[in-house]
Design an enzyme around this catalytic site. Structure first.
Site, short mmCIF file in Angstrom:
data_model
loop_
_atom_site.label_atom_id
_atom_site.label_comp_id
_atom_site.label_asym_id
_atom_site.label_seq_id
_atom_site.Cartn_x
_atom_site.Cartn_y
_atom_site.Cartn_z
N ARG A 16 -40.43 -26.89 0.65
CA ARG A 16 -40.93 -25.77 1.47
C ARG A 16 -41.46 -24.61 0.62
O ARG A 16 -41.33 -23.44 0.99
CB ARG A 16 -39.84 -25.24 2.42
CG ARG A 16 -39.33 -26.24 3.39
CD ARG A 16 -40.40 -26.82 4.32
NE ARG A 16 -39.85 -27.93 5.05
CZ ARG A 16 -39.90 -29.20 4.64
NH1 ARG A 16 -40.52 -29.54 3.52
NH2 ARG A 16 -39.34 -30.16 5.34
N SER A 22 -37.42 -25.63 12.55
CA SER A 22 -36.13 -25.33 11.91
C SER A 22 -36.13 -23.88 11.48
O SER A 22 -37.03 -23.44 10.77
CB SER A 22 -35.93 -26.20 10.67
OG SER A 22 -35.85 -27.54 11.05
N GLU A 49 -36.29 -20.36 6.96
CA GLU A 49 -37.53 -21.08 6.64
C GLU A 49 -38.70 -20.39 7.36
O GLU A 49 -39.79 -20.30 6.84
CB GLU A 49 -37.42 -22.53 7.11
CG GLU A 49 -38.69 -23.33 6.87
CD GLU A 49 -38.51 -24.82 7.09
OE1 GLU A 49 -37.42 -25.35 6.79
OE2 GLU A 49 -39.46 -25.47 7.55
#
Ligand SMILES: Cc1cc2nc3c(=O)[nH]c(=O)nc-3n(C[C@H](O)[C@H](O)[C@H](O)COP(=O)(O)OP(=O)(O)OC[C@H]3O[C@@H](n4cnc5c(N)ncnc54)[C@H](O)[C@@H]3O)c2cc1C
Length: 317
Positions: free
Chosen positions: A189, A239, A309
């Site tokens: 990520r 998420s 995130e």
């Protein structure tokens, strides 16, 4: 009585608006546009200017903002963003979704150049139907190609990093540069785009060739798996937290007894505790409050810090 400061302010604003319109045309600039309309969370106050641009116009709008000292932010499909309730002062700029995908079949590989504004899901489906192998994971990620590179998006064991060759991007001085996948420093990520100001215009990918029918079948299978496990029926940004080393954030949140916890209209999904969903009229403040409660509880119970995130945009108090 005439307020001179206000009048001068309006004139500056009108002048800036005129310059924007000269680049992209009037129908592609919206003033006071609610960003809730452009995020998958369906949350976010107004942007002073919301601008859609093709690749050539995009670089010119960036240059205008920089020259005029106007704050700006580039969004993709708004699927990893929490935008503040007060909205965004300045320009929110989005590349056109309608862009080209050029495929170059080779002996045993398929290479492709795709516009950064294009939806990743659309690109993944097109690539699969031409036999690109291993990219089916990307079809269920609801971002743009640019946002997916920025995040090095991934799922089901695959990530953008596995297939990206390079991107063409606008640099801090307005220069157009090519950055290789290595230079983008892609990892979980993460890409260097999160630290340095480059905006992706298009991206080159290379895939091994496989069986198109099998790849399209995989896309269907993974889509069914997502529908079963994820609360796709509610607005969300996917998420909420990154995967902490050695754990799964959803499981930690569930084990901490937080399934269904809510602050205002924001709720921890019972179907997948890693997701915060907008269960009605959630505000960004509600989501921030819920994030703080989750982080506090998980830290207290398991001594694990859950890093978000999703990316916050605008001012939060
Ligand atoms: C239901 C759901 C499921 C999801 N599942 C997954 C998943 O399985 N895996 C996963 O990784 N993510 C998942 N996500 C999160 C999200 O889709 C990804 O992070 C996606 O890559 C974000 O892309 P975007 O275009 O929406 O970016 P945005 O949310 O619009 O922006 C994210 C960041 O990218 C930057 N950015 C956007 N375009 C460009 C560009 N052209 N150049 C430079 N920077 C740019 C923005 O400035 C911003 O900082 C999911 C989200 C939802 C809602």
């Amino acid at each position: 009585m005439l307020n001179l400061t206000e009048t001068a302010g309006n004139a500056v604003e009108q002048d800036f608006y005129g310059k924007l319109v000269a680049i992209v045309s009037e129908d592609r600039v919206r003033r006071n546009e609610l960003l809730a309309r452009h995020t998958t969370f369906r949350i976010g106050g107004p942007a002073d200017y919301f601008v859609c641009a093709d690749k050539e116009q995009f670089a010119s709008v960036l240059a205008l903002c920089r020259n005029e000292g106007m704050p700006y932010f580039v969004i993709g499909n708004g699927s990893n963003l929490l935008v503040s309730d007060a909205g965004i002062r300045g320009v929110v700029l989005r590349l056109d979704r309608a862009d080209s995908i050029l495929f170059y079949p080779e002996k045993d590989r398929l290479t492709a150049r795709v516009g950064a504004g294009m939806l990743l899901s659309m690109f993944a489906k097109e690539a699969a139907s031409r036999g690109a192998a291993g990219f089916a994971f990307a079809a269920g990620i609801p971002g743009s190609v640019g946002g997916a590179v920025f995040m090095n998006a991934g799922a089901y064991g695959g990530e953008i990093k596995d297939f990206l060759v390079s991107v063409r991007a606008v640099g801090p001085g307005g220069e157009i540069v090519t950055l290789t996948a290595g230079e983008l420093k892609l990892s979980y990520r993460f890409s260097i785009l999160q630290k340095e100001e480059f905006y992706v215009l298009d991206a080159d990918f290379s895939f091994p060739l496989g069986d198109a029918v099998e790849e399209c079948r995989k896309i269907e299978e993974l889509a069914a798996r997502r529908r079963e496990k994820q609360p796709l029926e509610y607005p969300s940004a996917g998420s909420t937290f990154k995967r902490p080393e050695g754990y799964f954030s959803g499981k930690l949140i569930m084990d901490a007894g937080l399934a269904g916890l809510r602050v205002g209209g924001a709720k921890v999904s019972e179907k997948h505790c890693g997701f915060i969903v907008n269960d009605g009229n959630a505000t960004a403040g509600d989501v921030m409050g819920l994030i703080a409660k989750i982080q506090e509880t998980v830290q207290e119970k398991y001594s694990v810090f859950l890093e978000t995130e999703i990316r916050m945009l605008g001012e939060f108090f």
